[in-house]
Scaffold this motif. Structure first.
Motif, PDB file in Angstrom:
ATOM      1  N   GLU A 302       0.483  -1.778  -0.110  1.00 44.04           N
ATOM      2  CA  GLU A 302      -0.248  -0.112   0.266  1.00 44.04           C
ATOM      3  C   GLU A 302       0.775   0.889  -0.066  1.00 44.04           C
ATOM      4  O   GLU A 302       0.333   2.809  -0.478  1.00 44.04           O
ATOM      5  CB  GLU A 302      -0.913   0.215   1.136  1.00 44.04           C
ATOM      6  N   LEU A 303       2.169   1.476   0.661  1.00 49.57           N
ATOM      7  CA  LEU A 303       3.084   2.734   0.658  1.00 49.57           C
ATOM      8  C   LEU A 303       3.465   2.397  -0.702  1.00 49.57           C
ATOM      9  O   LEU A 303       3.655   3.877  -1.305  1.00 49.57           O
ATOM     10  CB  LEU A 303       4.164   2.389   2.007  1.00 49.57           C
ATOM     11  N   ALA A 304       4.254   1.589  -1.283  1.00 50.16           N
ATOM     12  CA  ALA A 304       4.500   1.522  -2.220  1.00 50.16           C
ATOM     13  C   ALA A 304       3.606   1.797  -3.525  1.00 50.16           C
ATOM     14  O   ALA A 304       3.860   2.809  -4.931  1.00 50.16           O
ATOM     15  CB  ALA A 304       5.394   0.398  -3.210  1.00 50.16           C
ATOM     16  N   LEU A 305       2.187   1.788  -3.618  1.00 43.17           N
ATOM     17  CA  LEU A 305       1.400   2.133  -4.470  1.00 43.17           C
ATOM     18  C   LEU A 305       0.998   4.085  -4.190  1.00 43.17           C
ATOM     19  O   LEU A 305       1.563   4.601  -5.332  1.00 43.17           O
ATOM     20  CB  LEU A 305       0.470   1.778  -4.156  1.00 43.17           C
ATOM     21  N   ALA A 306       0.926   4.517  -3.577  1.00 38.61           N
ATOM     22  CA  ALA A 306       0.947   5.457  -2.791  1.00 38.61           C
ATOM     23  C   ALA A 306       2.055   6.472  -3.084  1.00 38.61           C
ATOM     24  O   ALA A 306       1.587   7.585  -3.637  1.00 38.61           O
ATOM     25  CB  ALA A 306       0.312   5.470  -0.795  1.00 38.61           C
ATOM     26  N   ASP A 307       3.104   5.990  -2.722  1.00 42.93           N
ATOM     27  CA  ASP A 307       4.600   6.632  -4.100  1.00 42.93           C
ATOM     28  C   ASP A 307       4.540   6.847  -4.846  1.00 42.93           C
ATOM     29  O   ASP A 307       4.842   7.968  -5.043  1.00 42.93           O
ATOM     30  CB  ASP A 307       5.646   6.093  -3.118  1.00 42.93           C
ATOM     31  N   ALA A 308       4.110   5.896  -5.747  1.00 36.27           N
ATOM     32  CA  ALA A 308       4.232   6.068  -7.207  1.00 36.27           C
ATOM     33  C   ALA A 308       3.313   6.822  -7.467  1.00 36.27           C
ATOM     34  O   ALA A 308       3.380   7.765  -8.197  1.00 36.27           O
ATOM     35  CB  ALA A 308       3.525   4.126  -7.607  1.00 36.27           C
ATOM     36  N   TYR A 309       2.122   6.832  -6.856  1.00 37.58           N
ATOM     37  CA  TYR A 309       1.022   8.338  -6.888  1.00 37.58           C
ATOM     38  C   TYR A 309       1.310   9.363  -6.869  1.00 37.58           C
ATOM     39  O   TYR A 309       1.502  10.593  -8.255  1.00 37.58           O
ATOM     40  CB  TYR A 309      -0.438   7.967  -6.598  1.00 37.58           C
ATOM     41  N   TYR A 310       2.583   9.277  -5.787  1.00 42.28           N
ATOM     42  CA  TYR A 310       2.472  10.727  -5.638  1.00 42.28           C
ATOM     43  C   TYR A 310       3.681  11.549  -6.551  1.00 42.28           C
ATOM     44  O   TYR A 310       4.064  12.315  -6.922  1.00 42.28           O
ATOM     45  CB  TYR A 310       3.037  11.042  -3.722  1.00 42.28           C
ATOM     46  N   ALA A 311       4.549  10.542  -6.842  1.00 45.06           N
ATOM     47  CA  ALA A 311       5.716  10.948  -7.139  1.00 45.06           C
ATOM     48  C   ALA A 311       5.242  10.722  -9.314  1.00 45.06           C
ATOM     49  O   ALA A 311       5.850  11.557  -9.460  1.00 45.06           O
ATOM     50  CB  ALA A 311       7.232   9.081  -7.618  1.00 45.06           C
ATOM     51  N   GLY A 312       4.303  10.871  -9.333  1.00 46.08           N
ATOM     52  CA  GLY A 312       3.438  10.919 -11.068  1.00 46.08           C
ATOM     53  C   GLY A 312       3.051  11.889 -10.927  1.00 46.08           C
ATOM     54  O   GLY A 312       3.543  13.234 -11.383  1.00 46.08           O
ATOM     55  N   THR A 313       2.279  12.490  -9.093  1.00 43.19           N
ATOM     56  CA  THR A 313       2.027  13.898  -9.030  1.00 43.19           C
ATOM     57  C   THR A 313       3.192  15.328  -9.774  1.00 43.19           C
ATOM     58  O   THR A 313       2.759  16.314 -10.313  1.00 43.19           O
ATOM     59  CB  THR A 313       1.154  14.493  -8.166  1.00 43.19           C
ATOM     60  N   VAL A 314       4.689  14.782  -9.202  1.00 44.21           N
ATOM     61  CA  VAL A 314       5.579  15.483  -9.516  1.00 44.21           C
ATOM     62  C   VAL A 314       6.515  15.431 -10.922  1.00 44.21           C
ATOM     63  O   VAL A 314       6.551  16.446 -11.154  1.00 44.21           O
ATOM     64  CB  VAL A 314       6.440  15.158  -8.217  1.00 44.21           C
ATOM     65  N   MET A 315       6.506  13.693 -11.026  1.00 39.69           N
ATOM     66  CA  MET A 315       6.807  14.089 -12.488  1.00 39.69           C
ATOM     67  C   MET A 315       6.335  14.887 -13.630  1.00 39.69           C
ATOM     68  O   MET A 315       6.869  15.585 -14.658  1.00 39.69           O
ATOM     69  CB  MET A 315       7.825  12.844 -12.140  1.00 39.69           C
ATOM     70  N   PHE A 316       4.630  14.364 -13.409  1.00 43.04           N
ATOM     71  CA  PHE A 316       3.986  14.131 -14.270  1.00 43.04           C
ATOM     72  C   PHE A 316       2.821  15.244 -14.018  1.00 43.04           C
ATOM     73  O   PHE A 316       1.591  14.227 -14.115  1.00 43.04           O
ATOM     74  CB  PHE A 316       3.822  12.947 -15.354  1.00 43.04           C
ATOM     75  N   PRO A 317       2.541  15.797 -13.792  1.00 43.81           N
ATOM     76  CA  PRO A 317       2.219  16.903 -12.980  1.00 43.81           C
ATOM     77  C   PRO A 317       0.668  16.702 -13.792  1.00 43.81           C
ATOM     78  O   PRO A 317      -0.697  16.724 -13.485  1.00 43.81           O
ATOM     79  CB  PRO A 317       1.678  18.437 -12.675  1.00 43.81           C
ATOM     80  N   GLN A 318       1.281  17.540 -15.759  1.00 42.59           N
ATOM     81  CA  GLN A 318       0.181  17.337 -16.444  1.00 42.59           C
ATOM     82  C   GLN A 318      -1.175  16.120 -16.572  1.00 42.59           C
ATOM     83  O   GLN A 318      -2.175  16.093 -17.511  1.00 42.59           O
ATOM     84  CB  GLN A 318       0.742  17.598 -17.600  1.00 42.59           C
TER      85      GLN A 318
END
Length: 359
Positions: A302-318
């Motif tokens: 669950e933590l790895a999945l949450a990290d992935a979504y946060y990283a996505g908002t940082v690297m590919f905000p659009q």
């Protein structure tokens, strides 16, 4: 004499007449056979009502399977409450009511016999399972070690425990959810060319203890899930390792993530060598962000999945405009653990957000 014999015969008939009629052996408990991760054929009760868990991941995945009520004994290393293992954090009060039946994969055999579980679940080897099963005369089922949120072993473990616990609907729910998130994360960046993606680095990754900025990971799953360009992937290394600091500077990643486990060591090192960090573009441009540590005795899915979504908002905000990282994290926590948990991370200063190393 005849009167005495007649009395004895009468008493005998009375006793035997009151006794239940024997039908041979007592009816044996119904069982079924499953195949565990070690390819062992294990005979278990038709209805498993009690278990104990030994080793990395056994209790974690039992919790994911919403089956904690089956657990009748716990390992010593699960008694301390820690947010690094969310399943432990939210269930710690219950775990501390249970007898201790082992520690970090070691079996306390007498205590297990006293707890009398129907089945023992373990991530230890098949040889360990064979020996323990023979000694205790209790079925032992092995599950694989899971070190990546999208490993086939993750789905294998969920399916196997769904069979053992007879919770196939729950297994289907989790499997479908994981596969749906994997597809969602992949599709969001699938049309981007590598040259259109920023480069990234993750520092402070733990493996065999805590590490500072040099501690990183090739194939870091939250970045891999979103198709990110992780500079550690181009080093010829695999898994976690220490990356040469000058090599990081040479590659100069545009975005840096910091695993909270290594934050204290990085802050300490920053005080000694601020010029090094300020030579990196990500630090100069304020492009340094957090990652919740997802690996504690293997992966917390669950933590790895949450990290992935946060990283996505940082690297590919659009491409992640519809994602609020805190809301998405709580959706994931509720699916896996039955409760939102993001506020607990925020209260303990390990939530998502920009990172500064200056004190």
């Amino acid at each position: 004499m005849k009167k005495i014999l007649a009395l004895i015969l009468a008493l005998t008939l009375l006793i035997t007449g009151c006794a239940p009629v024997s039908s041979g052996k007592a009816k044996e408990k119904e069982t079924r056979t499953i195949t565990d991760s070690s390819k062992r054929k294990v005979e278990i009760p038709e209805n498993v009502q009690t278990i104990v868990c030994l080793g990395v991941g056994a209790l974690r995945f039992t919790t994911y399977m919403d089956s904690l009520e089956l657990v009748v004994g716990t390992e010593q290393n699960e008694l301390e409450k820690t947010l690094s293992k969310p399943y432990n954090y939210i269930n710690n009060e219950y775990l501390n009511t249970l007898p201790v039946i082992g520690d970090n994969g070691e079996a306390y055999e007498e205590e297990i016999i006293t707890a009398a579980p129907d089945v023992i679940i373990t991530s230890n080897t098949g040889d360990f399972a064979d020996t323990l099963q023979e000694k205790l005369a209790i079925p032992v089922v092995t599950i694989p070690l899971v070190d990546n949120m999208f490993d086939s072993t993750c789905l294998e473990t969920i399916s196997l425990l769904g069979d053992v616990f007879q919770k196939k609907e729950r297994a289907h729910e989790l499997t479908t959810y994981i596969q749906d998130l994997k597809a969602d994360l992949t599709l969001r960046t699938a049309t981007l060319m590598d040259e259109d993606k920023p480069t990234a680095y993750v520092g402070g990754v733990s493996f065999k203890g805590l590490h500072g900025f040099e501690g990183t990971e090739a194939g870091y799953s939250p970045l891999t899930a979103i198709g990110a360009r992780n500079i550690a992937d181009d080093t010829g290394q695999s898994g976690p390792f220490n990356m040469d600091l000058e090599e990081i500077l040479k590659r100069d990643p545009e975005i840096i993530f910091v695993d909270h486990n290594g934050l204290a060591l990085m802050t300490e090192d920053y005080e000694k060598n601020p010029d090094y960090y300020q030579s990196l573009s990500a630090f100069k441009n304020g492009q340094v962000y957090s990652q919740i540590s997802f690996r504690f005795s293997a992966v917390n899915i669950e933590l790895a999945l949450a990290d992935a979504y946060y990283a996505g908002t940082v690297m590919f905000p659009q491409l992640f405009t519809d994602i609020d990282p805190a809301v998405k994290a709580d959706e994931i926590f509720e699916t896996f653990l039955g409760t939102p948990l993001y506020d607990e991370f925020a209260a303990n200063d390990v939530a998502f957000g920009p990172i500064t190393l200056e004190k």
